[in-house]
Design a protein around this motif. Structure first.
Motif, PDB file in Angstrom:
ATOM      1  N   CYS A  59     -28.443  31.527 -14.168  1.00 17.42           N
ATOM      2  CA  CYS A  59     -29.548  31.320 -15.113  1.00 17.42           C
ATOM      3  C   CYS A  59     -30.571  30.376 -14.480  1.00 17.42           C
ATOM      4  O   CYS A  59     -30.316  29.735 -13.453  1.00 17.42           O
TER       5      CYS A  59
ATOM      6  N   VAL B 180     -23.551  22.118 -11.865  1.00 17.99           N
ATOM      7  CA  VAL B 180     -23.452  23.392 -12.582  1.00 17.99           C
ATOM      8  C   VAL B 180     -21.994  23.788 -12.727  1.00 17.99           C
ATOM      9  O   VAL B 180     -21.557  24.259 -13.788  1.00 17.99           O
TER      10      VAL B 180
ATOM     11  N   GLU C  55     -28.559  28.292 -21.313  1.00 21.39           N
ATOM     12  CA  GLU C  55     -27.267  27.611 -21.261  1.00 21.39           C
ATOM     13  C   GLU C  55     -27.013  26.781 -22.521  1.00 21.39           C
ATOM     14  O   GLU C  55     -25.867  26.642 -22.963  1.00 21.39           O
TER      15      GLU C  55
ATOM     16  N   LEU D 186     -23.849  30.947 -15.573  1.00 19.23           N
ATOM     17  CA  LEU D 186     -24.421  29.605 -15.598  1.00 19.23           C
ATOM     18  C   LEU D 186     -25.077  29.278 -14.258  1.00 19.23           C
ATOM     19  O   LEU D 186     -26.157  28.669 -14.214  1.00 19.23           O
ATOM     20  N   HIS D 187     -24.487  29.714 -13.180  1.00 20.04           N
ATOM     21  CA  HIS D 187     -25.093  29.503 -11.864  1.00 20.04           C
ATOM     22  C   HIS D 187     -26.350  30.353 -11.677  1.00 20.04           C
ATOM     23  O   HIS D 187     -27.276  29.944 -10.966  1.00 20.04           O
TER      24      HIS D 187
ATOM     25  N   ALA E 189     -19.697  24.284 -16.206  1.00 20.22           N
ATOM     26  CA  ALA E 189     -18.997  25.542 -16.484  1.00 20.22           C
ATOM     27  C   ALA E 189     -17.502  25.353 -16.726  1.00 20.22           C
ATOM     28  O   ALA E 189     -16.789  26.340 -16.930  1.00 20.22           O
TER      29      ALA E 189
ATOM     30  N   LEU F  55     -18.861  33.377 -17.710  1.00 23.07           N
ATOM     31  CA  LEU F  55     -19.631  32.155 -17.909  1.00 23.07           C
ATOM     32  C   LEU F  55     -19.976  31.414 -16.617  1.00 23.07           C
ATOM     33  O   LEU F  55     -21.152  31.075 -16.397  1.00 23.07           O
TER      34      LEU F  55
ATOM     35  N   TRP G 213     -25.933  29.194 -25.224  1.00 23.32           N
ATOM     36  CA  TRP G 213     -24.510  29.524 -25.066  1.00 23.32           C
ATOM     37  C   TRP G 213     -23.627  28.385 -25.567  1.00 23.32           C
ATOM     38  O   TRP G 213     -22.634  28.621 -26.262  1.00 23.32           O
TER      39      TRP G 213
ATOM     40  N   GLY H 282     -29.401  26.777 -13.883  1.00 22.27           N
ATOM     41  CA  GLY H 282     -28.419  26.699 -12.821  1.00 22.27           C
ATOM     42  C   GLY H 282     -29.042  26.883 -11.452  1.00 22.27           C
ATOM     43  O   GLY H 282     -28.708  26.171 -10.493  1.00 22.27           O
TER      44      GLY H 282
END
Length: 251
Positions: free
Chosen positions: A212, A227, A170, A209-210, A231, A205, A173, A215
């Motif tokens: 990974c 999270v 994250e 993100l949730h 985002a 995204l 990113w 997350g």
């Protein structure tokens, strides 16, 4: 002899953690700790709360907060419904504070380290990556001179149990989203790799993100809202700048 790791000769560079921040020195350094330090800082700045980064949550942090007349953030599990912690959701809910000491072993530690180097330090998350890039472009344009300021994005990462750095996707990113928005051809190979990582994921995204590791970890501990806030890409216009130990709102 110039260090081969310094990414010299490029307008913008990228690296990881406290060591990377030291080796790839920049005039303007964006600290990126999406889950959750820099996201928390942008939420605080949105509300006009100044953040004082601090490495440890211990007795020295208590004294530090007292010195500045600030509220000391507690651990996520200790905050309860009305307390304030590193959780961006808790900062969004809290009332009656204007100064917050925010301990964090990753993003906060790097910000404090860089503040002593003479670099201009800003807090960048997915929420404010466009605003931060625009602010940096203005600083570079106004600097003039034969050597424009070098810009570096440092992904904070996390820590394994043995204390070693765990690269956190994250943060890759977030750094890549910021670097890509600088709109410069002078990216180091490392910076270009970060931009490429963001480009691959940008259209999915929130879901990524949730899903990974970071997350999933926060969700497992009951902080899925944090999270979701992280985002909220490109929703914040604030650029928190570190001056005299505090990250305060600059637009």
């Amino acid at each position: 002899m110039t260090s081969p790791y310094a990414q010299d000769g490029f307008a913008a560079g990228f690296d990881w953690g406290p060591v990377g921040a030291e080796v790839v020195a920049g005039d303007i350094v964006a600290v990126v700790d999406v889950l959750s330090f820099t996201t928390a800082v942008t939420v605080a700045a949105d509300r006009g709360i100044d953040v004082y980064p601090y490495r440890w949550r211990d007795e020295t942090a208590v004294a530090y907060a007292e010195h500045y007349g600030a509220t000391l953030a507690v651990g996520r599990s200790e905050a309860g419904p009305d307390g304030v912690s590193l959780s961006p959701a808790s900062i969004r809910r809290v009332t009656g504070i204007t100064k917050l000491v925010l301990p964090s072993p990753n993003g906060s530690t790097i910000a404090k380290q860089l503040s002593e180097s003479g670099a201009t330090v800003i807090a960048v998350s997915l929420r404010n990556r466009l605003a931060a890039a625009g602010w940096v472009r203005k600083q570079v344009e106004s600097a003039g001179g034969s050597r424009p300021p070098k810009v570096v994005a440092i992904a904070a990462g996390e820590r394994w149990r043995d204390g070693s750095l765990r690269p956190a996707v994250e943060d890759l990113w977030g750094a890549g989203g910021f670097l890509g928005a600088l709109d410069t051809d002078g990216l180091s190979p490392e910076a270009r790799a970060a931009v490429a990582a963001y480009e691959v994921i940008k259209d999915e995204l929130p879901e990524s993100l949730h899903e990974c590791a970071g997350g999933r970890e926060l969700t497992q501990y009951g902080f899925a809202e944090d999270v979701a806030i992280a985002a909220e890409a490109d929703t914040s216009e604030v650029v928190p700048v570190l001056v005299d130990g505090r990250l305060f709102r600059s637009t």
